[in-house]
Write an enzyme that holds these catalytic residues in place. Structure first.
Site, PDB file in Angstrom:
ATOM      1  N   CYS A   1       0.827  -1.754   0.655  1.00 11.57           N
ATOM      2  CA  CYS A   1       0.212   0.228   0.144  1.00 11.57           C
ATOM      3  C   CYS A   1       0.772   1.318  -0.056  1.00 11.57           C
ATOM      4  CB  CYS A   1      -1.567  -0.001   1.015  1.00 11.57           C
ATOM      5  SG  CYS A   1      -0.204  -0.054   2.623  1.00 11.57           S
TER       6      CYS A   1
ATOM      7  N   HIS B   1      -6.333   0.959  -3.003  1.00  6.32           N
ATOM      8  CA  HIS B   1      -5.232   1.197  -1.818  1.00  6.32           C
ATOM      9  C   HIS B   1      -4.269  -0.808  -2.562  1.00  6.32           C
ATOM     10  CE1 HIS B   1      -7.604  -2.460   0.530  1.00  6.32           C
ATOM     11  NE2 HIS B   1      -8.972  -1.510  -0.333  1.00  6.32           N
TER      12      HIS B   1
ATOM     13  N   HIS C   1      -1.806   0.845   7.205  1.00  7.46           N
ATOM     14  CA  HIS C   1      -2.159   0.715   5.725  1.00  7.46           C
ATOM     15  C   HIS C   1      -2.655   1.966   5.693  1.00  7.46           C
ATOM     16  CE1 HIS C   1      -4.129  -1.398   1.886  1.00  7.46           C
ATOM     17  NE2 HIS C   1      -5.095  -0.610   2.569  1.00  7.46           N
TER      18      HIS C   1
END
Length: 162
Positions: free
Chosen positions: A64, A133, A117
């Site tokens: 990501c 993502h 993330h």
């Protein structure tokens, strides 16, 4: 005659429903093609389907933070390589203020408040936020923040582009 009217009404409702599904009822604000946000998002979308690879930075596999890194690099912004470090750049904004190109940060690991993330907002209309993502299971993909998993893991948003 009464049955015929019921059939017409039912057909009308069906067509109306299909029209709403196909064309949607939300208005989407278009991003100007010359804006940096447009370039960031188009760059991120060009990686769609790229498999997830922890620490990966290429189209053969990426994580990501690499997606965020490459997407912003396309407009001359050199971000840190890790999500936790990326989360310290830019200005924190309220979720109601997000717009395409902003960054979203999540805690997907064991520690509930630690950034693990990141994603890039691709659409923000009427409370629906869509972001791109690198998912561990699907690779580079888009999701809605309203998805129960992402809603629970969401920490904050930042703006880098003005």
């Amino acid at each position: 005659m009464r049955l015929k009217n019921f059939s017409l009404s039912r057909s009308f409702l069906f067509l109306t429903l299909i029209t709403l599904i196909v064309f949607g009822c939300k208005s989407k604000k278009k991003i100007a093609e010359e804006s940096p946000a447009f370039t960031v998002i188009q760059t991120a979308k060009s990686y769609r389907g790229t498999p997830y690879k922890f620490g990966g930075t290429t189209r053969a596999g990426m994580d990501c933070s690499a997606l965020v890194f490459h997407s912003y690099y396309s407009v001359g912004i050199n971000l840190p390589r890790m999500s936790a470090d990326q989360s310290k750049v830019g200005q924190k904004i309220k979720i109601q203020e997000v717009q395409p190109g902003d960054l979203l940060f999540f805690a997907t690991g064991r520690r509930r408040n630690q950034v693990s993330h990141s994603g890039i907002v691709t659409e923000a209309a009427k409370g629906e936020i869509r972001f791109i993502h690198a998912s561990t299971s699907l690779g580079v993909t888009e999701d809605y923040l309203s998805n129960s998993y992402w809603k629970k893991a969401f920490l904050f948003a930042t703006r880098i582009l003005e």
